[in-house]
Design an enzyme around this catalytic site. Structure first.
Site, PDB file in Angstrom:
ATOM      1  CG  LEU A   8      47.848  53.130 -19.943  1.00 35.88           C
ATOM      2  CD1 LEU A   8      48.455  53.825 -21.542  1.00 35.88           C
ATOM      3  CD2 LEU A   8      48.175  51.696 -20.235  1.00 35.88           C
ATOM      4  N   GLY A   9      47.056  54.166 -15.657  1.00 36.13           N
ATOM      5  CA  GLY A   9      47.450  54.819 -13.903  1.00 36.13           C
ATOM      6  C   GLY A   9      48.512  53.590 -13.294  1.00 36.13           C
ATOM      7  CG  MET A  11      46.437  49.516  -9.782  1.00 33.95           C
ATOM      8  SD  MET A  11      46.808  48.632  -8.628  1.00 33.95           S
ATOM      9  CE  MET A  11      45.735  46.841  -9.478  1.00 33.95           C
ATOM     10  N   GLY A  12      47.109  50.510 -14.056  1.00 32.65           N
ATOM     11  CA  GLY A  12      46.990  50.373 -15.413  1.00 32.65           C
ATOM     12  C   GLY A  12      48.800  49.840 -16.417  1.00 32.65           C
ATOM     13  NE  ARG A  31      41.110  61.806 -18.765  1.00 34.06           N
ATOM     14  CZ  ARG A  31      40.375  62.102 -17.599  1.00 34.06           C
ATOM     15  NH1 ARG A  31      39.406  62.549 -18.381  1.00 34.06           N
ATOM     16  NH2 ARG A  31      40.562  61.839 -16.691  1.00 34.06           N
ATOM     17  CB  SER A 112      44.023  42.501  -5.348  1.00 31.28           C
ATOM     18  OG  SER A 112      44.476  42.778  -3.726  1.00 31.28           O
ATOM     19  N   GLY A 114      47.892  46.111  -6.123  1.00 26.49           N
ATOM     20  CA  GLY A 114      48.310  47.588  -5.708  1.00 26.49           C
ATOM     21  C   GLY A 114      50.353  47.716  -6.685  1.00 26.49           C
ATOM     22  CE  LYS A 164      40.741  44.421  -4.539  1.00 24.41           C
ATOM     23  NZ  LYS A 164      40.955  45.481  -5.582  1.00 24.41           N
ATOM     24  CG  HIS A 167      40.410  41.654  -1.411  1.00 26.35           C
ATOM     25  ND1 HIS A 167      40.990  42.626  -1.392  1.00 26.35           N
ATOM     26  CD2 HIS A 167      41.699  40.642  -1.013  1.00 26.35           C
ATOM     27  CE1 HIS A 167      42.135  42.918  -1.301  1.00 26.35           C
ATOM     28  NE2 HIS A 167      42.703  41.761  -1.657  1.00 26.35           N
ATOM     29  CG  ASN A 168      39.041  46.389  -1.302  1.00 28.94           C
ATOM     30  OD1 ASN A 168      40.029  45.330  -1.695  1.00 28.94           O
ATOM     31  ND2 ASN A 168      39.366  47.484  -2.310  1.00 28.94           N
ATOM     32  CD  GLU A 171      42.433  46.485   1.090  1.00 27.96           C
ATOM     33  OE1 GLU A 171      42.984  45.484   0.136  1.00 27.96           O
ATOM     34  OE2 GLU A 171      42.756  48.112   0.422  1.00 27.96           O
ATOM     35  CE1 TYR A 172      38.064  49.881   2.767  1.00 26.84           C
ATOM     36  CE2 TYR A 172      37.339  51.908   4.330  1.00 26.84           C
ATOM     37  CZ  TYR A 172      37.718  51.633   3.444  1.00 26.84           C
ATOM     38  OH  TYR A 172      37.575  52.401   1.968  1.00 26.84           O
TER      39      TYR A 172
HETATM   40  O1  5RP Z   1      41.687  47.340  -4.039  1.00 27.42           O
HETATM   41  C1  5RP Z   1      42.505  48.091  -3.274  1.00 27.42           C
HETATM   42  C2  5RP Z   1      43.437  47.154  -1.990  1.00 27.42           C
HETATM   43  O2  5RP Z   1      42.689  46.036  -2.875  1.00 27.42           O
HETATM   44  C3  5RP Z   1      43.062  49.557  -3.569  1.00 27.42           C
HETATM   45  O3  5RP Z   1      44.052  49.990  -2.990  1.00 27.42           O
HETATM   46  C4  5RP Z   1      41.741  50.301  -2.055  1.00 27.42           C
HETATM   47  O4  5RP Z   1      40.169  50.241  -2.928  1.00 27.42           O
HETATM   48  C5  5RP Z   1      41.946  51.085  -1.085  1.00 27.42           C
HETATM   49  O5  5RP Z   1      40.098  51.336  -0.863  1.00 27.42           O
HETATM   50  P1  5RP Z   1      40.422  52.504   0.036  1.00 27.42           P
HETATM   51  O6  5RP Z   1      40.596  53.871  -0.606  1.00 27.42           O
HETATM   52  O7  5RP Z   1      38.811  52.778   0.433  1.00 27.42           O
HETATM   53  O8  5RP Z   1      41.610  52.531   0.737  1.00 27.42           O
END
Ligand code: 5RP
Length: 292
Positions: A8-9, A11-12, A31, A112, A114, A164, A167-168, A171-172
């Site tokens: 439950l951080g 995201m959760g 936890r 995805s 955030g 995913k 996708h990431n 994103e990079y």
């Molecule tokens: O899943 C995400 C967004 O879509 C995460 O925020 C992402 O995986 C962060 O990755 P990294 O720490 O490698 O930049």
């Protein structure tokens, strides 16, 4: 329907809230007792009527593995485990086999969205058997963004996390491109307001995007990003994307370079550039800079 949610951080916690807003019952375990509805995984499982669906939202690797192991010992045939973390897709088949031996189903789901997902919805990429996916569908419907797109059954087990991961990787590379353009604009004297250039790009341009909107938010908070150090961590998905590209002989120059740019950000000085400087000096007598 009822859902058990483990983790439950950032995201959760918000996902629990969004699923509850859609009218489902969510019992959450974490936890951290301040976040949890129950005190243990045993209690979580005992409070859910079968067949149960348990969504795991914990860090990839050891934490996910131990949660899957524990759930495997607690759940019954017909129950389903969903791994919604950023797990490496190669772990999914292992988890599916481990649980299938006990009659427990498994679905992997890349998520995805955030910290904005609570309000905007979460993009979902899931993998697994059609029957297992169907049992989780009301939860996917609650989490996904409103509108036609934002969720996909990408294929068999592992396909969700593979999608995913790619996708990431994208994103990079997108973030790297915005970052490089921003640095170049900041460097020259002729451009007097870089933040406004970025803001103007938000409409009408071919490079408008949510990442660009977020870049403008960041520049509104700190116009020249003076408060930040030029350091970027990574959580693994970029590396796995590059590894998958190598395994499949697919050229990924942009994504690979963006991963390596992050590695460079972690160095105060560049050992390899010392060697370049030394060699230029050796063959051409070119000047070097010595340490102060
Ligand atoms: O899943 C995400 C967004 O879509 C995460 O925020 C992402 O995986 C962060 O990755 P990294 O720490 O490698 O930049």
């Amino acid at each position: 329907m009822e859902l058990g949610l483990v983790g439950l951080g950032k995201m959760g916690g918000n996902m629990r809230e969004r699923i509850r807003r859609a009218g489902h019952t969510v019992i959450g375990y974490d936890r951290n007792p301040d976040l949890a509805d129950v005190t243990s995984l045993e209690e979580l499982v005992s409070k859910l009527k079968g067949p149960r669906v348990i969504w795991v939202m914990v860090p990839a690797g050891g934490a996910t593995q131990s949660t899957v192991d524990e759930l495997g010992a607690l759940l019954e045939p017909g129950d389903i485990v969903v791994d919604g973390g950023n797990s490496r897709w190669t772990d999914d088949e292992k988890h599916a086999e481990e649980l299938a031996a006990k009659g427990i189903g498994f679905v992997d789901c890349g998520v995805s969205g955030g910290v904005w997902g609570l309000e905007n919805g979460y993009a979902l990429m899931y993998g697994g058997d059609v029957e297992n996916v169907a049992k989780v569908q009301p939860i996917f419907d609650a989490l996904k963004p409103e509108g036609e797109f934002g969720a996909v059954h990408a294929g068999k087990v592992g396909a969700g996390h593979f999608a995913k991961m790619v996708h990431n990787g994208i994103e990079y590379a997108m973030m790297q491109a915005y970052a490089e353009g921003w640095e170049l604009l900041e460097k020259v004297d002729s451009v007097t307001d870089v933040r406004e250039v970025f803001r103007s790009w938000q409409e009408g341009t071919v490079i408008r995007s949510w990442l660009l909107d977020l870049a403008v938010n960041a520049l509104d908070d700190d116009e020249h990003l003076d408060k930040l150090r030029g350091f970027a961590a990574d959580s693994g998905e970029g590396r796995w994307t590059v590894e998958a590209a190598i395994d499949n002989s697919v050229p990924l120059p942009a994504i690979t370079a963006s991963l390596f740019a992050r590695f460079a950000s972690r160095q105060d000085d560049s050992p390899q550039m010392k060697m370049i400087a030394a060699l230029r000096n050796q063959f051409g007598g070119h000047a070097v800079e010595n340490k102060k």
